[in-house]
Each structure stands twice: as structure tokens, then as C-alpha cells.
Design a protein around this motif. Sequence first.
Motif, PDB file in Angstrom:
ATOM      1  N   PHE A 131       0.836  -1.202   0.000  1.00 50.52           N
ATOM      2  CA  PHE A 131       0.000   0.000   0.000  1.00 50.52           C
ATOM      3  C   PHE A 131       0.873   1.256   0.000  1.00 50.52           C
ATOM      4  N   ASN A 132       1.914   1.267   0.828  1.00 52.86           N
ATOM      5  CA  ASN A 132       2.779   2.449   0.899  1.00 52.86           C
ATOM      6  C   ASN A 132       3.516   2.675  -0.418  1.00 52.86           C
ATOM      7  N   ASN A 133       3.793   1.601  -1.133  1.00 51.42           N
ATOM      8  CA  ASN A 133       4.379   1.716  -2.465  1.00 51.42           C
ATOM      9  C   ASN A 133       3.386   2.382  -3.431  1.00 51.42           C
ATOM     10  N   LEU A 134       2.126   1.967  -3.347  1.00 48.69           N
ATOM     11  CA  LEU A 134       1.065   2.596  -4.144  1.00 48.69           C
ATOM     12  C   LEU A 134       0.917   4.074  -3.781  1.00 48.69           C
ATOM     13  N   TYR A 135       0.934   4.342  -2.485  1.00 50.01           N
ATOM     14  CA  TYR A 135       0.762   5.715  -1.975  1.00 50.01           C
ATOM     15  C   TYR A 135       1.872   6.646  -2.474  1.00 50.01           C
ATOM     16  N   GLN A 136       3.090   6.137  -2.486  1.00 46.53           N
ATOM     17  CA  GLN A 136       4.240   6.970  -2.869  1.00 46.53           C
ATOM     18  C   GLN A 136       4.340   7.187  -4.380  1.00 46.53           C
ATOM     19  N   ASN A 137       3.718   6.310  -5.167  1.00 47.72           N
ATOM     20  CA  ASN A 137       3.900   6.383  -6.620  1.00 47.72           C
ATOM     21  C   ASN A 137       2.675   6.860  -7.397  1.00 47.72           C
ATOM     22  N   LYS A 138       1.517   6.935  -6.736  1.00 52.10           N
ATOM     23  CA  LYS A 138       0.304   7.327  -7.444  1.00 52.10           C
ATOM     24  C   LYS A 138      -0.425   8.439  -6.690  1.00 52.10           C
ATOM     25  N   ARG A 139      -1.082   9.310  -7.445  1.00 46.84           N
ATOM     26  CA  ARG A 139      -1.964  10.292  -6.822  1.00 46.84           C
ATOM     27  C   ARG A 139      -3.302   9.613  -6.575  1.00 46.84           C
ATOM     28  N   LEU A 140      -3.622   9.388  -5.317  1.00 46.57           N
ATOM     29  CA  LEU A 140      -4.775   8.571  -4.978  1.00 46.57           C
ATOM     30  C   LEU A 140      -6.087   9.351  -4.993  1.00 46.57           C
ATOM     31  N   ILE A 141      -6.009  10.657  -4.761  1.00 44.29           N
ATOM     32  CA  ILE A 141      -7.217  11.487  -4.761  1.00 44.29           C
ATOM     33  C   ILE A 141      -7.051  12.595  -5.793  1.00 44.29           C
ATOM     34  N   ASP A 142      -7.904  12.584  -6.773  1.00 41.51           N
ATOM     35  CA  ASP A 142      -7.870  13.605  -7.825  1.00 41.51           C
ATOM     36  C   ASP A 142      -9.303  14.033  -8.136  1.00 41.51           C
ATOM     37  N   PRO A 143      -9.719  15.222  -7.661  1.00 42.72           N
ATOM     38  CA  PRO A 143     -11.094  15.696  -7.886  1.00 42.72           C
ATOM     39  C   PRO A 143     -11.467  15.785  -9.361  1.00 42.72           C
ATOM     40  N   LEU A 144     -10.449  15.845 -10.252  1.00 37.95           N
ATOM     41  CA  LEU A 144     -10.737  15.919 -11.686  1.00 37.95           C
ATOM     42  C   LEU A 144     -10.958  14.538 -12.297  1.00 37.95           C
ATOM     43  N   LYS A 145     -10.646  13.500 -11.541  1.00 36.68           N
ATOM     44  CA  LYS A 145     -10.838  12.128 -12.020  1.00 36.68           C
ATOM     45  C   LYS A 145     -11.636  11.354 -10.973  1.00 36.68           C
ATOM     46  N   ILE A 146     -12.912  11.699 -10.902  1.00 39.80           N
ATOM     47  CA  ILE A 146     -13.773  11.180  -9.843  1.00 39.80           C
ATOM     48  C   ILE A 146     -13.893   9.654  -9.901  1.00 39.80           C
ATOM     49  N   ILE A 147     -14.093   9.103 -11.102  1.00 42.76           N
ATOM     50  CA  ILE A 147     -14.303   7.653 -11.234  1.00 42.76           C
ATOM     51  C   ILE A 147     -13.079   6.889 -10.740  1.00 42.76           C
ATOM     52  N   HIS A 148     -11.908   7.297 -11.235  1.00 39.31           N
ATOM     53  CA  HIS A 148     -10.694   6.566 -10.836  1.00 39.31           C
ATOM     54  C   HIS A 148     -10.379   6.803  -9.363  1.00 39.31           C
ATOM     55  N   SER A 149     -10.649   7.979  -8.861  1.00 38.49           N
ATOM     56  CA  SER A 149     -10.437   8.237  -7.431  1.00 38.49           C
ATOM     57  C   SER A 149     -11.347   7.347  -6.591  1.00 38.49           C
ATOM     58  N   ASN A 150     -12.575   7.123  -7.060  1.00 39.50           N
ATOM     59  CA  ASN A 150     -13.491   6.227  -6.356  1.00 39.50           C
ATOM     60  C   ASN A 150     -12.967   4.793  -6.359  1.00 39.50           C
ATOM     61  N   ILE A 151     -12.470   4.365  -7.508  1.00 38.59           N
ATOM     62  CA  ILE A 151     -11.899   3.017  -7.591  1.00 38.59           C
ATOM     63  C   ILE A 151     -10.755   2.874  -6.590  1.00 38.59           C
ATOM     64  N   ARG A 152      -9.879   3.853  -6.601  1.00 40.96           N
ATOM     65  CA  ARG A 152      -8.723   3.779  -5.690  1.00 40.96           C
ATOM     66  C   ARG A 152      -9.158   3.834  -4.228  1.00 40.96           C
ATOM     67  N   MET A 153     -10.190   4.617  -3.926  1.00 41.05           N
ATOM     68  CA  MET A 153     -10.672   4.674  -2.550  1.00 41.05           C
ATOM     69  C   MET A 153     -11.261   3.336  -2.119  1.00 41.05           C
ATOM     70  N   ASN A 154     -11.877   2.622  -3.062  1.00 38.06           N
ATOM     71  CA  ASN A 154     -12.382   1.295  -2.722  1.00 38.06           C
ATOM     72  C   ASN A 154     -11.239   0.319  -2.447  1.00 38.06           C
ATOM     73  N   ILE A 155     -10.169   0.408  -3.230  1.00 34.48           N
ATOM     74  CA  ILE A 155      -8.976  -0.412  -2.963  1.00 34.48           C
ATOM     75  C   ILE A 155      -8.416  -0.063  -1.589  1.00 34.48           C
ATOM     76  N   ILE A 156      -8.325   1.230  -1.310  1.00 31.78           N
ATOM     77  CA  ILE A 156      -7.796   1.696  -0.024  1.00 31.78           C
ATOM     78  C   ILE A 156      -8.692   1.236   1.123  1.00 31.78           C
ATOM     79  N   HIS A 157     -10.007   1.316   0.920  1.00 36.70           N
ATOM     80  CA  HIS A 157     -10.952   0.928   1.966  1.00 36.70           C
ATOM     81  C   HIS A 157     -10.805  -0.565   2.301  1.00 36.70           C
ATOM     82  N   VAL A 158     -10.702  -1.395   1.281  1.00 37.08           N
ATOM     83  CA  VAL A 158     -10.504  -2.832   1.502  1.00 37.08           C
ATOM     84  C   VAL A 158      -9.175  -3.068   2.226  1.00 37.08           C
ATOM     85  N   THR A 159      -8.156  -2.338   1.818  1.00 31.21           N
ATOM     86  CA  THR A 159      -6.833  -2.466   2.464  1.00 31.21           C
ATOM     87  C   THR A 159      -6.941  -2.169   3.952  1.00 31.21           C
TER      88      THR A 159
END
Length: 586
Positions: free
Chosen positions: A539-567
Motif C-alpha cells: 500500500f505504501n508503495n502505491l501511496y508513494q507512486n500514485k496520486r490517490l485522490i484527484d477531484p478531476l478524475k472522480i471515477i478513478h479516485s473512487n476506484i482507488r478509494m475502494n482499494i484503499i478501503h478494503v486495504t
Amino acid sequence: MNKKFQSIEHITKQSLSILYRLEPCPSLNFQYTKKEYIGDITLILFPLSEKLKKPVEKIGKDIGNYVNSQLGDMITFSIIGGFLNFIFKDSYYLHILKQMLNKNFYNLKLPSENIIVEYSSPNANKPLHLGHIRNSLIGHSISKILKIVGHKITKIQMINDRGIHICKSMIAWKKLGKGETPNSSKMKGDHFVGKYYNLFDKIYHKEIHDYSKKNKDYNDKNIPILKQARILLKKWESGHHETINIWKKMNKWVYEGFKETYKKLGINFDKIEYESHVYKFGKNIVKNGLKKGLFFKKKDGSIWVNLEKEGFDQKLLLRSDETSVYITQDIGTAVERFKKYCIDRLIYIVGKEQDYHFQVLFSILKRLGYIWVKKLSHLSYGMVDLSSGKMKSRMGNIIDADSLILEMYSIVKKIFFKNFSNMEKEKYSEVIGLGAIKYYFLQVDPRKRILFHPEKSIDFKGKTGTYIQYTYSRIRSLERNFLNLCSLTNKDWSNIKFDLYEKKMIKILQKYPLILKKSAMYLNPSLVANYVYEVSKNFNNLYQNKRLIDPLKIIHSNIRMNIIHVTGNILKSGMSLLGIKMLDRM
């Protein structure tokens, strides 16, 4: 667990049954696909080829086509040599993610068994020590893991509350205590009684020294204070009023101390048993065994069993004065438990130095004709050593549990929370300090000896409970930030494209049910401990290499938040199985 979620592994086994009538299915060798090849998961085909007497190419195509048909074209596959490489499409990753968001994700639905787990089992004459901490943490964690996979668990503590070791503390207090109590001395009850146990030991060794000066032939029976302790044991077994009252009083002091320590550690039991309640059962069983010719009596009246045919030696079962030994009590306890409870398995969690004891115990029970002996198992764990001798307890060289816990709290306060209030410091130091102890002990296979480094166990960057707790608090912080910046939506996920970091995270998260199953099967909490570290690290590798929250990309931010939530949920669940609390903020 949803069968479709088991997916490739489950469906591959199904394919072998349907296509090749292969029952039962052999163990399948899956591994992550090597980096130089295209794929996500690989099945090694050579063992199947040897068993089925068919070419690897044909077996690979048959299995690949079957799996593909069952998963609705969410995967493709390739065969390279003897390796079947499955390639997950984005739709398959999305399918896995949705399955992990389902509340039934952890529901393994394994056949349920009634299992007794006995752990801790201290002597009522001194405080809990470092070994008891490891024992209790292993037992408590295994009980939780067995329960989450569907078993019915009864957690039992057997307190060794009688015998010569108890009488040693009693005789020292009776001779030298002068009415002193834990309250009058301002000591915790178990430490107070332990002080007199140590005092007995000092007197005993002095008397040995004095006796040796006057007598060439050393005889343990002639040491005055030990003779007095043995007389006290005989009085106890005969129900002598004054002796019983002292015994009850001193044991009560110890139990109050144990209760306080267990509360700090978050350890509890469903039932507490006492040797004093069952030792007579063992004596009667031994006497009946003697009548049946299973045991033999020596000239001094002591009763023994000869286990040389089983590969052991002769074992004392009852002393010449008819007082019990440990194995006598364990025989009685086992028999009574199977009379009292409906048991599918009884697991003893006891240190490796008792391996021989349990081998002998099981052999004796088998000789006595108890068919349920096959339901007994001994989880033998390695001892704990400290990295240095700096931490000295009030009991001398043995590190007691209370001293270790206080030392960990102190280390946490020095490293963290300099700007926190005293109340916050107490709360966080307890959660982080205990988390550090528990994770350090449980990350190692129970069967291995461990060397405990107090300072190394608390590190934001290392393989520690603290690192995992901090990762969890980071996840919860990201979720709060997401809700402030973006809106939740589950629309238009069908065309989502996952990158390598997200795919790797999903693949690791989907392993959790399998880890639980293996941990329960092998009675090994370290599998869970090492898994939650792997989840945190990735997870920390994902956090350091990707922008997890992007208000301009709502769909992908939601997907990533679901991955984060499961984590976050998996980290909290896994750490809970280790008895470790998590903090939403650190």
C-alpha cells in the motif's frame, strides 16, 4: 466465501474433476508469474502431466479453456513450456475488487469443529514472565483465527495451583512473612508471592551449602526447608485447615495479580481450571492402571510406567507418599475434559522444553485405552530471549510481563507524542507499546525461538506493528480527505483501466481468505502477521507512486478509494486476530 471469488484456483480444481475425473484433486502449484513473462498467476503443469500421463500442452489448453469459459472471458492464458500463465483482464480485477467489498469476503464456511485451546497455564507462585507473554499471545491469536474460519472455540487456562512449588512459597511466608501482605508491602499480589518463592530458593541453597560442609553424601531429603515444604504438601493433601487457609489466601493474591496483567495484554479465557480440582482424578486413574497391570510399583511404593517399547524410559506417576506429579494431573485433566465436553480437538500450547512430557502423556493415555488420544495435539513454541540484560525485573534475572509492558510504554513515550497531552500519551503509548510487543512475538513462527529487541519493535519504517498501525491511520486519513474533496459513485466502472500498482494491490488483498485458512490449518499466527506487513508495504508503495485522490478524475479516485478501503479493513481484521488495536489517527 463466494466460489467465483476463489476463481482460478478453485475452477482449476473443478476442471480436473470434470475433464479428467481426477479425484481427489492433487495439490496444485500456483505462483505469481515471473516478471520476464506476460501473466498474473502461473500454474506449473509438470506434476499434472506426470500424474495424468498427458502432454503439458494439452493439459494447459484444456484447463485454460475451461477456466476462461467459467469466468466469462475475464482472463486469457498462454502456455510456455510446462507453465500455464493466466492473464487477468481489467474486468477480472474489477470483479475481484467488487467481491472484496462484499461482507461475505471473509466467510470461509469451513467444516466446524469444537476445539479446546489451553494456553498460558502459569504456576500460582510468581508473576507471569516473558515466556507466558509469548504463550498467551500465541494461544489467544490462534483461538481468534480458528474462530474466524468457523470453528467453535473454548479458551482454557489451567492454573498450577498445587504441588511442591506452591508449598515452597507458603513455607517461606509462614516462616518469615510475619503477617505481611501485598497491601502492607505495596506490591502486586503475584510479585509479592514470587518474592517468597525466591526467598525459599535462597534459604534452600544456603542450607545445601551448610549441609555439604558437614556431610559428604548430598541427599535432597535432608535439606530442612525442603523437608518442611514436603510436610506442608502432605498436610494440604490431607485437608489440614490452617494449611488450606494459607494456600487460599496466597493463591488469591496471585490471581489478582494475574488478572491485572492479562487485562493489560488483552488476554481472556472462557474457562479457568485449577489443578487442585482435578489432581485426584489422575491419582485414581493411575491406581486403576496399576490394578490392570498397565503400570508397576517399586519397593518404595511409588508407581511407574515402563515406556521403553514406545521409545521412552520409565516414568514416575505417583510418589511413594502417594503425592502426584505433573503427568498424573495431566492424565486426570485430559480424561475429565473428554467426559465433560464434546471435543473434536484439544490443543495444548506449551513450550518446546515440554515436548518429551507430552509425547509421554499421549503414550500413557493410549496405553490406558482412550481412543480420543488422536484428538490431542501439542503446539510446541520456542523460548524468548532478550537482546540485552538491561531490563532487570524485581524478580531477578527472569523478566516478568509487567516490567516488560512498562518498559515498552516508556520507550514509546520517549520516541513519540512529545506535544501530546498526558491523557493522549497514556492512550497511544498503551496501544502502540502493546502492539509492538504482540507483533514482534507473533510475526515469528511459534515453533522458532526468538530474540526480542524492545527498541527495534517500535519503528515506523521497519517490519513492526507500529509501521502497520501507522499505515492504517494513513489510510483512514486518506478516506477522510477523499470525502472532503470528492463524491462517492459506483457508476461507469465498466471501462476502468488498472495500472500495475493497483493490480498488484488487488492481487495481494485477494489472498486474505487463503492466508486465514492456512494460518488456521497450521496453527500459525505468523502467516497473518507477515501478510498484513506485506499488505502495508505494498500500500505504501502505491501511496508513494500514485496520486490517490484527484477531484478531476472522480471515477478513478473512487476506484482507488475502494482499494484503499478494503486495504484498511483487511489490516484492521488481520491485526485484530493478533490482538492488536488500530488507531484512526497517529
